[in-house]
Design an enzyme around this catalytic site. Structure first.
Site, PDB file in Angstrom:
ATOM      1  N   ASN A   7      -5.591 -38.209   0.476  1.00  0.00           N
ATOM      2  CA  ASN A   7      -6.875 -38.889   0.684  1.00  0.00           C
ATOM      3  C   ASN A   7      -8.008 -37.939   0.298  1.00  0.00           C
ATOM      4  O   ASN A   7      -7.757 -36.825  -0.153  1.00  0.00           O
ATOM      5  CB  ASN A   7      -6.996 -39.371   2.132  1.00  0.00           C
ATOM      6  CG  ASN A   7      -6.882 -38.222   3.106  1.00  0.00           C
ATOM      7  OD1 ASN A   7      -7.746 -37.367   3.187  1.00  0.00           O
ATOM      8  ND2 ASN A   7      -5.761 -38.168   3.834  1.00  0.00           N
TER       9      ASN A   7
ATOM     10  N   ASP B  66      -1.261 -41.117   6.401  1.00  0.00           N
ATOM     11  CA  ASP B  66      -0.586 -42.021   7.344  1.00  0.00           C
ATOM     12  C   ASP B  66       0.748 -42.550   6.841  1.00  0.00           C
ATOM     13  O   ASP B  66       1.490 -43.162   7.600  1.00  0.00           O
ATOM     14  CB  ASP B  66      -1.504 -43.213   7.658  1.00  0.00           C
ATOM     15  CG  ASP B  66      -2.584 -42.820   8.645  1.00  0.00           C
ATOM     16  OD1 ASP B  66      -2.302 -41.999   9.528  1.00  0.00           O
ATOM     17  OD2 ASP B  66      -3.713 -43.325   8.524  1.00  0.00           O
TER      18      ASP B  66
ATOM     19  N   LYS C 178      11.192 -36.717 -11.972  1.00  0.00           N
ATOM     20  CA  LYS C 178       9.916 -37.338 -12.327  1.00  0.00           C
ATOM     21  C   LYS C 178      10.123 -38.812 -12.690  1.00  0.00           C
ATOM     22  O   LYS C 178      11.038 -39.134 -13.465  1.00  0.00           O
ATOM     23  CB  LYS C 178       9.323 -36.591 -13.529  1.00  0.00           C
ATOM     24  CG  LYS C 178       7.958 -37.079 -13.904  1.00  0.00           C
ATOM     25  CD  LYS C 178       7.436 -36.365 -15.129  1.00  0.00           C
ATOM     26  CE  LYS C 178       6.152 -37.024 -15.578  1.00  0.00           C
ATOM     27  NZ  LYS C 178       5.742 -36.583 -16.891  1.00  0.00           N
TER      28      LYS C 178
ATOM     29  N   PHE D 228     -10.857 -36.534  15.777  1.00  0.00           N
ATOM     30  CA  PHE D 228     -11.845 -37.038  14.818  1.00  0.00           C
ATOM     31  C   PHE D 228     -11.364 -38.393  14.336  1.00  0.00           C
ATOM     32  O   PHE D 228     -10.225 -38.507  13.881  1.00  0.00           O
ATOM     33  CB  PHE D 228     -11.999 -36.077  13.627  1.00  0.00           C
ATOM     34  CG  PHE D 228     -12.709 -34.810  14.009  1.00  0.00           C
ATOM     35  CD1 PHE D 228     -12.051 -33.820  14.724  1.00  0.00           C
ATOM     36  CD2 PHE D 228     -14.030 -34.621  13.674  1.00  0.00           C
ATOM     37  CE1 PHE D 228     -12.710 -32.660  15.104  1.00  0.00           C
ATOM     38  CE2 PHE D 228     -14.704 -33.463  14.041  1.00  0.00           C
ATOM     39  CZ  PHE D 228     -14.038 -32.481  14.757  1.00  0.00           C
TER      40      PHE D 228
ATOM     41  N   LYS E 115      -8.462 -45.025  19.852  1.00  0.00           N
ATOM     42  CA  LYS E 115      -7.652 -43.872  19.403  1.00  0.00           C
ATOM     43  C   LYS E 115      -7.717 -42.746  20.436  1.00  0.00           C
ATOM     44  O   LYS E 115      -6.733 -42.061  20.698  1.00  0.00           O
ATOM     45  CB  LYS E 115      -8.176 -43.345  18.060  1.00  0.00           C
ATOM     46  CG  LYS E 115      -7.848 -44.239  16.894  1.00  0.00           C
ATOM     47  CD  LYS E 115      -8.428 -43.679  15.594  1.00  0.00           C
ATOM     48  CE  LYS E 115      -8.359 -44.717  14.494  1.00  0.00           C
ATOM     49  NZ  LYS E 115      -9.037 -44.301  13.264  1.00  0.00           N
TER      50      LYS E 115
ATOM     51  N   LYS F 203      -4.261 -41.454  22.039  1.00  0.00           N
ATOM     52  CA  LYS F 203      -3.747 -40.154  21.597  1.00  0.00           C
ATOM     53  C   LYS F 203      -4.063 -39.017  22.581  1.00  0.00           C
ATOM     54  O   LYS F 203      -3.854 -37.848  22.262  1.00  0.00           O
ATOM     55  CB  LYS F 203      -4.322 -39.805  20.221  1.00  0.00           C
ATOM     56  CG  LYS F 203      -4.018 -40.870  19.148  1.00  0.00           C
ATOM     57  CD  LYS F 203      -4.295 -40.338  17.759  1.00  0.00           C
ATOM     58  CE  LYS F 203      -4.232 -41.441  16.712  1.00  0.00           C
ATOM     59  NZ  LYS F 203      -4.026 -40.941  15.363  1.00  0.00           N
TER      60      LYS F 203
HETATM   61  N1  CTP Z   1      -4.007 -38.076  13.191  1.00  0.00           N
HETATM   62  C1  CTP Z   1      -2.784 -37.460  13.340  1.00  0.00           C
HETATM   63  N2  CTP Z   1      -1.693 -37.916  12.658  1.00  0.00           N
HETATM   64  C2  CTP Z   1      -1.792 -38.986  11.845  1.00  0.00           C
HETATM   65  C3  CTP Z   1      -3.034 -39.634  11.710  1.00  0.00           C
HETATM   66  C4  CTP Z   1      -4.119 -39.150  12.385  1.00  0.00           C
HETATM   67  O1  CTP Z   1      -2.709 -36.482  14.081  1.00  0.00           O
HETATM   68  N3  CTP Z   1      -0.723 -39.424  11.201  1.00  0.00           N
HETATM   69  C5  CTP Z   1      -5.171 -37.578  13.968  1.00  0.00           C
HETATM   70  C6  CTP Z   1      -6.336 -37.161  13.103  1.00  0.00           C
HETATM   71  O2  CTP Z   1      -6.295 -35.780  12.799  1.00  0.00           O
HETATM   72  C7  CTP Z   1      -7.543 -37.498  13.962  1.00  0.00           C
HETATM   73  C8  CTP Z   1      -7.085 -38.697  14.774  1.00  0.00           C
HETATM   74  O3  CTP Z   1      -5.650 -38.664  14.732  1.00  0.00           O
HETATM   75  O4  CTP Z   1      -7.879 -36.493  14.868  1.00  0.00           O
HETATM   76  C9  CTP Z   1      -7.572 -40.032  14.249  1.00  0.00           C
HETATM   77  O5  CTP Z   1      -7.285 -40.101  12.858  1.00  0.00           O
HETATM   78  P1  CTP Z   1      -7.693 -41.358  11.970  1.00  0.00           P
HETATM   79  O6  CTP Z   1      -7.262 -41.121  10.571  1.00  0.00           O
HETATM   80  O7  CTP Z   1      -9.125 -41.727  12.216  1.00  0.00           O
HETATM   81  O8  CTP Z   1      -6.865 -42.529  12.620  1.00  0.00           O
HETATM   82  P2  CTP Z   1      -5.372 -43.028  12.450  1.00  0.00           P
HETATM   83  O9  CTP Z   1      -4.646 -42.749  13.712  1.00  0.00           O
HETATM   84  O10 CTP Z   1      -4.778 -42.513  11.189  1.00  0.00           O
HETATM   85  O11 CTP Z   1      -5.574 -44.605  12.377  1.00  0.00           O
HETATM   86  P3  CTP Z   1      -6.114 -45.515  11.166  1.00  0.00           P
HETATM   87  O12 CTP Z   1      -5.813 -44.784   9.894  1.00  0.00           O
HETATM   88  O13 CTP Z   1      -5.324 -46.759  11.312  1.00  0.00           O
HETATM   89  O14 CTP Z   1      -7.571 -45.718  11.396  1.00  0.00           O
END
Ligand code: CTP
Length: 384
Positions: A205, A276, A285, A318, A332, A336
């Site tokens: 990303n 994610d 490849k 975050f 979240k 979490k």
């Molecule tokens: N995070 C994590 N592991 C993941 C995804 C996110 O530890 N696989 C942590 C990020 O570092 C951040 C928090 O969870 O502190 C929220 O991350 P965010 O990307 O906003 O949310 P997601 O849980 O990925 O949900 P979504 O993408 O559906 O919004």
């Protein structure tokens, strides 16, 4: 927040070859709006031109016998006394109480902590007398920064080089910062993790790592033991920060690095944009074709998995959202086990500025500021 703002630095320059770098340092400080007065020893004037220093600085002093009582006046008006470079001689004088010229007389007259940057030939630096003097000065509460290793003016290689100007200014700022995190261990994650598709390609990303580097800088400035875990593609911001930076590729690797340290952590700043999804990786490849379907699977959630392992650690999460910012971030936070949630918008990605809400159990505080200002706001919040 710049802890050097409106401060006045008294710079002592002694007779090491690195004295020729001090005009650059003075310029760097002046560009940040900091007042700089300079005391040159007689030997320093052999390595750097007093005329250049007098043009760049807010005043140059070389003798005890100038009008007024220069050693008292200068030491009283300085916010910080900093000796750059500190030669073998001044380290010995400062540690043993010899005062026989202006700089060595300013030192006992100054009642704050003094910042020394020793720089010299590596054998002189390793000399046990110098090392003992460093111990004495540190024991008295002064700060002595180790020189860098590398090529030396005397042709050899070794420890003795003056650190870069950015690092010197960072240490000056640290000496004036309020030490809000002293004695704590702060672990920061940042940037984007990546997941391989095949040996050449990956999904990831747009996260740059800027916020994580800013957090690391403010944790370091405030006296924390600071470590940073960032994605392999994160920008290399603040290269001069003297902290351990661990580069990781995947979410799994990031999780592993966090878990290795977890028992010691006081504050985890989970700023990383963790990918994610994982892809079923191909060993070879993938060849060009008209259409390709990738099968993505849900990745581990590092933060959610940490919830059950939480002891006294304080977790700052975050949340990046494109819609329902507050509600989604709050969900979240609960799911979490986050203690303080920073909800921010997509516009923050790669930018120096960010906006959103700081969400605690008790309140939601809106912010719109630079990432540096946000880092400072977060630190004040977790230590209040
Ligand atoms: N995070 C994590 N592991 C993941 C995804 C996110 O530890 N696989 C942590 C990020 O570092 C951040 C928090 O969870 O502190 C929220 O991350 P965010 O990307 O906003 O949310 P997601 O849980 O990925 O949900 P979504 O993408 O559906 O919004």
């Amino acid at each position: 927040m710049n802890f050097l703002k409106n401060k006045s630095i008294l710079l002592g320059v002694t007779g090491g070859i690195a004295a020729y770098k001090t005009p650059g340092l003075i310029r760097g400080l002046k560009e940040k709006g900091i007042a700089v007065k300079v005391v040159l020893t007689e030997n320093a004037t052999r390595f750097v031109s007093p005329l250049v220093i007098s043009i760049l600085s807010d005043g140059i002093f070389t003798s005890l016998w100038e009008e007024g009582i220069p050693h008292i006046n200068l030491s009283e008006e300085a916010s910080l006394l900093c000796i750059v470079p500190a030669d073998y001689n001044i380290m010995g004088k400062a540690a043993s109480g010899v005062a026989d010229d202006l700089l060595s007389t300013v030192i006992p007259a100054y009642d704050g902590k003094i910042l020394f940057f020793p720089s010299m030939n590596s054998k002189m630096y390793e000399n046990p007398i110098l090392q003992k003097n460093i111990d004495i000065l540190r024991g008295l509460g002064h700060i002595v920064i180790e020189p860098d290793e590398g090529p030396l003016a005397c042709k050899g290689e070794g420890k003795g080089r003056l650190p870069d100007i950015d690092r010197i200014i960072l240490e000056m700022e640290k000496a004036l910062a309020p030490d809000l995190l002293k004695g704590t261990y702060c672990l920061i994650t940042g940037g984007a993790t990546t997941e391989r598709i095949d040996p050449i390609r990956y999904i990831t990303n747009r996260s740059s790592g800027k916020m994580a580097y800013s957090l690391a800088r403010y944790c370091y400035l405030n006296g924390a033991k600071t470590e940073l875990i960032v994605g392999v593609n994160a920008l290399d911001c603040n290269r001069y920060l003297p902290i351990n930076v661990i580069r990781v590729e995947t979410a799994r690797k990031m999780q592993e690095e966090i878990l290795k340290r977890w028992d010691e952590v006081n504050y985890l700043f989970m700023n990383a944009a963790v990918a994610d999804f994982t892809v079923q990786k191909k060993d070879k490849k993938i060849k060009k074709k008209k259409e390709l379907t990738l099968k993505l699977k849900e990745n581990i959630d590092i933060l959610a998995d940490l919830k059950s392992k939480k002891g006294s650690q304080f977790v700052i999460g975050f949340a990046l959202e494109t819609e329902d910012l507050l509600d989604s971030a709050k969900k979240k936070m609960k799911d979490k086990g986050v203690d303080l949630m920073v909800a921010n918008r997509e516009s923050a990605i790669g930018d120096d500025y960010t906006s959103g809400f700081l969400i605690s159990r008790y309140e939601e505080e809106p912010f719109q500021c630079s990432k540096d200002e946000l880092s400072w706001k977060i630190i004040k919040r977790i230590r209040s």
